[in-house]
Write a protein that holds these residues in place. Sequence first.
Motif, PDB file in Angstrom:
ATOM      1  N   SER A  90       0.750  -1.190   0.015  1.00  0.00           N
ATOM      2  CA  SER A  90       0.003   0.216  -0.027  1.00  0.00           C
ATOM      3  C   SER A  90       0.860   1.239   0.034  1.00  0.00           C
ATOM      4  O   SER A  90       0.535   2.306  -0.726  1.00  0.00           O
ATOM      5  CB  SER A  90      -1.133   0.267   1.200  1.00  0.00           C
ATOM      6  OG  SER A  90      -1.882  -1.165   1.011  1.00  0.00           O
ATOM      7  N   ARG A  91       1.828   1.358   0.840  1.00  0.00           N
ATOM      8  CA  ARG A  91       2.889   2.318   0.891  1.00  0.00           C
ATOM      9  C   ARG A  91       3.453   2.904  -0.523  1.00  0.00           C
ATOM     10  O   ARG A  91       3.370   3.853  -0.856  1.00  0.00           O
ATOM     11  CB  ARG A  91       4.002   2.050   1.869  1.00  0.00           C
ATOM     12  CG  ARG A  91       4.931   3.352   2.204  1.00  0.00           C
ATOM     13  CD  ARG A  91       5.823   3.201   3.428  1.00  0.00           C
ATOM     14  NE  ARG A  91       6.592   4.190   3.436  1.00  0.00           N
ATOM     15  CZ  ARG A  91       7.831   4.163   4.009  1.00  0.00           C
ATOM     16  NH1 ARG A  91       8.069   3.305   4.883  1.00  0.00           N
ATOM     17  NH2 ARG A  91       8.515   5.232   4.024  1.00  0.00           N
ATOM     18  N   ARG A  93       2.171   1.752  -3.540  1.00  0.00           N
ATOM     19  CA  ARG A  93       1.281   2.328  -4.284  1.00  0.00           C
ATOM     20  C   ARG A  93       0.855   3.844  -4.111  1.00  0.00           C
ATOM     21  O   ARG A  93       0.850   4.663  -4.903  1.00  0.00           O
ATOM     22  CB  ARG A  93       0.215   1.669  -4.063  1.00  0.00           C
ATOM     23  CG  ARG A  93      -1.221   1.898  -4.985  1.00  0.00           C
ATOM     24  CD  ARG A  93      -2.375   0.976  -4.961  1.00  0.00           C
ATOM     25  NE  ARG A  93      -2.397  -0.341  -5.779  1.00  0.00           N
ATOM     26  CZ  ARG A  93      -2.241  -1.422  -5.071  1.00  0.00           C
ATOM     27  NH1 ARG A  93      -2.510  -1.558  -3.451  1.00  0.00           N
ATOM     28  NH2 ARG A  93      -2.025  -2.544  -5.533  1.00  0.00           N
ATOM     29  N   GLU A  94       0.920   4.172  -2.661  1.00  0.00           N
ATOM     30  CA  GLU A  94       0.509   5.764  -2.442  1.00  0.00           C
ATOM     31  C   GLU A  94       1.626   6.348  -3.024  1.00  0.00           C
ATOM     32  O   GLU A  94       1.439   7.514  -3.166  1.00  0.00           O
ATOM     33  CB  GLU A  94       0.632   5.827  -0.852  1.00  0.00           C
ATOM     34  CG  GLU A  94      -0.972   5.028  -0.342  1.00  0.00           C
ATOM     35  CD  GLU A  94      -0.911   4.973   1.050  1.00  0.00           C
ATOM     36  OE1 GLU A  94      -0.090   5.286   1.929  1.00  0.00           O
ATOM     37  OE2 GLU A  94      -1.911   4.197   1.684  1.00  0.00           O
ATOM     38  N   ASP A  95       2.716   6.192  -2.809  1.00  0.00           N
ATOM     39  CA  ASP A  95       4.057   6.686  -3.351  1.00  0.00           C
ATOM     40  C   ASP A  95       4.107   6.614  -4.817  1.00  0.00           C
ATOM     41  O   ASP A  95       5.314   7.305  -5.167  1.00  0.00           O
ATOM     42  CB  ASP A  95       5.344   6.322  -2.488  1.00  0.00           C
ATOM     43  CG  ASP A  95       5.358   6.522  -1.129  1.00  0.00           C
ATOM     44  OD1 ASP A  95       4.402   7.362  -0.580  1.00  0.00           O
ATOM     45  OD2 ASP A  95       6.208   6.030  -0.419  1.00  0.00           O
ATOM     46  N   GLY A  96       3.199   6.042  -5.407  1.00  0.00           N
ATOM     47  CA  GLY A  96       3.335   6.134  -6.909  1.00  0.00           C
ATOM     48  C   GLY A  96       4.121   5.063  -7.863  1.00  0.00           C
ATOM     49  O   GLY A  96       4.193   5.184  -8.905  1.00  0.00           O
ATOM     50  N   PHE A  97       4.427   3.876  -6.908  1.00  0.00           N
ATOM     51  CA  PHE A  97       5.084   3.131  -7.614  1.00  0.00           C
ATOM     52  C   PHE A  97       3.924   2.296  -8.362  1.00  0.00           C
ATOM     53  O   PHE A  97       3.069   2.049  -7.635  1.00  0.00           O
ATOM     54  CB  PHE A  97       5.889   2.141  -6.642  1.00  0.00           C
ATOM     55  CG  PHE A  97       7.270   2.991  -6.270  1.00  0.00           C
ATOM     56  CD1 PHE A  97       8.399   2.827  -7.022  1.00  0.00           C
ATOM     57  CD2 PHE A  97       7.208   3.653  -5.035  1.00  0.00           C
ATOM     58  CE1 PHE A  97       9.595   3.722  -6.632  1.00  0.00           C
ATOM     59  CE2 PHE A  97       8.371   4.427  -4.689  1.00  0.00           C
ATOM     60  CZ  PHE A  97       9.582   4.077  -5.608  1.00  0.00           C
ATOM     61  N   GLU A  98       4.140   1.376  -9.342  1.00  0.00           N
ATOM     62  CA  GLU A  98       3.373   0.451 -10.224  1.00  0.00           C
ATOM     63  C   GLU A  98       3.391  -0.687  -9.302  1.00  0.00           C
ATOM     64  O   GLU A  98       4.575  -1.475  -9.039  1.00  0.00           O
ATOM     65  CB  GLU A  98       3.810   0.202 -11.513  1.00  0.00           C
ATOM     66  CG  GLU A  98       2.764  -0.754 -12.199  1.00  0.00           C
ATOM     67  CD  GLU A  98       3.111  -0.920 -13.635  1.00  0.00           C
ATOM     68  OE1 GLU A  98       2.690  -1.818 -14.425  1.00  0.00           O
ATOM     69  OE2 GLU A  98       4.117  -0.168 -14.161  1.00  0.00           O
TER      70      GLU A  98
END
Length: 127
Positions: A90-91, A93-98
């Motif tokens: 989740s972290r 994803r929230e930081d913009g990683f695919e």
Amino acid sequence: MKVEHIAIYVNDLDKAKDFFVKYFGGVSNEGYYNSNTGFRSYFISLEDGARIELMNKPEMEDVAKMVNRTGYAHIAFSVGSVEEVNRLTSRFREDGFEVLSGPRTTGDGYYESCIVGFEGNLIEITV
């Protein structure tokens, strides 16, 4: 026998170092620089003693990193629990990683997710 370290050439040495420190609790050395060749590196030490060497030198070739390719495929990090796999995924994803897959239980019984990390390198997060 154990794997002493893995080494990865990167374009942005400081950004790659910060990635492993921020997300995996790595501890970096002060770095190394060879003024004759322009080679620079950091060793990142992880909690269990494993190390990652991040390296950079002038004029490196940067070829496309396809997901399905020969050679090294990904680095897998065991984070200890299903909850931590979920939290870290989740972290990212929230930081913009695919996030390519997961979190999920795979056919061979692993609970994992896979993300596209720094500079297109695949990172697996597992229990």
